[in-house]
Scaffold this motif. Structure first.
Motif, mmCIF file in Angstrom:
data_model
loop_
_atom_site.group_PDB
_atom_site.id
_atom_site.type_symbol
_atom_site.label_atom_id
_atom_site.label_comp_id
_atom_site.label_asym_id
_atom_site.label_seq_id
_atom_site.Cartn_x
_atom_site.Cartn_y
_atom_site.Cartn_z
ATOM 1 N N THR A 1 18.760 70.356 67.573
ATOM 2 C CA THR A 1 19.507 69.780 66.455
ATOM 3 C C THR A 1 18.615 69.665 65.223
ATOM 4 O O THR A 1 19.016 70.044 64.112
ATOM 5 C CB THR A 1 20.072 68.394 66.834
ATOM 6 O OG1 THR A 1 20.910 68.538 67.979
ATOM 7 C CG2 THR A 1 20.878 67.797 65.699
ATOM 8 N N ARG B 1 21.660 73.945 58.266
ATOM 9 C CA ARG B 1 22.995 73.761 58.831
ATOM 10 C C ARG B 1 23.405 72.308 58.671
ATOM 11 O O ARG B 1 22.581 71.405 58.746
ATOM 12 C CB ARG B 1 23.012 74.131 60.318
ATOM 13 C CG ARG B 1 22.585 75.559 60.529
ATOM 14 C CD ARG B 1 23.334 76.516 61.333
ATOM 15 N NE ARG B 1 24.492 76.337 62.065
ATOM 16 C CZ ARG B 1 24.628 76.784 63.315
ATOM 17 N NH1 ARG B 1 23.617 77.321 63.952
ATOM 18 N NH2 ARG B 1 25.784 76.682 63.910
ATOM 19 N N ASP C 1 27.530 70.242 62.480
ATOM 20 C CA ASP C 1 27.523 71.600 63.029
ATOM 21 C C ASP C 1 26.294 71.808 63.925
ATOM 22 O O ASP C 1 26.403 72.368 65.025
ATOM 23 C CB ASP C 1 27.530 72.619 61.887
ATOM 24 C CG ASP C 1 27.617 74.040 62.397
ATOM 25 O OD1 ASP C 1 28.333 74.266 63.395
ATOM 26 O OD2 ASP C 1 26.956 74.926 61.806
ATOM 27 N N SER D 1 26.441 72.584 67.941
ATOM 28 C CA SER D 1 25.873 73.868 68.371
ATOM 29 C C SER D 1 24.787 73.650 69.419
ATOM 30 O O SER D 1 24.766 74.320 70.458
ATOM 31 C CB SER D 1 25.282 74.628 67.188
ATOM 32 O OG SER D 1 26.291 75.040 66.316
#
Length: 185
Positions: free
Chosen positions: A25, A33, A37, A41
């Protein structure tokens, strides 16, 4: 710390997965990002990794319990003093059936441990080394994590056996046990 990890591998795997999730992360956020998101992810990939680790450990435990019920262990064998190009550097996977002073090794493949080839019986004279960690070169042929190896002196030649630490201790206990003397009239 290593002993604790060896005693609690599932907890250690969970911590590793958590650290990978946080690091993933953070890496995605640092590359621009959006936080939400990046969060989902990395969560997706961590769930995939966690499921893979869970099902692998479950499969190994199930296989070990099935073999233990029959008095057998999952093991890998190689012949360290044989000619180059033979099984001197490659581990042969199979099932070891134990008896005092004897190991019968049946080569096997796949998760179902389908037998391949003929079983080989080894008369064990002595265990010449304590369990040791596999090196990087050795562990590339062994798909299961946490395996250790021992060297056994047999009637014909030396062999190396790799298995889980619990299985190796079982092998050492059973194989090096004193054979019962035969009654002589």
């Amino acid at each position: 710390m290593r002993r604790w990890i060896g005693d609690h591998p599932e907890v250690f795997q969970a911590w590793v997965i958590l650290v990978v999730w946080v690091a993933g992360t953070a890496a995605l956020v640092s590359f621009g990002r959006p936080l939400l998101d990046a969060f989902f992810s990395s969560l997706f990939w961590v769930v995939i990794m966690g499921c893979s680790a869970y099902f692998t450990s479950r499969r190994l435990r199930r296989t070990a319990s099935e073999l233990e019920a029959r008095g057998q262990v999952l093991a890998y064998i190689r012949y360290p003093n044989s000619l180059p190009g033979s099984l001197s550097g490659i581990w042969n996977r199979g099932i070891a059936t134990l008896a005092p002073g004897k190991v019968e090794f049946q080569p096997a493949v796949y998760d179902t441990l389908e037998p391949t080839g003929r079983p080989t019986s080894f008369t064990v004279l002595a265990a010449t080394q304590e369990p040791q960690k596999l090196g990087r070169q050795d562990s590339k042929y062994i798909g299961e994590p946490g395996f250790r190896s021992i060297k056994l002196t047999t009637a014909n030649a030396d062999i190396e056996v790799a298995a889980t630490p619990a299985s190796l201790h079982k092998i050492l206990d059973v194989v090096t046990a004193q054979r019962e003397p035969k009654d002589t009239p």
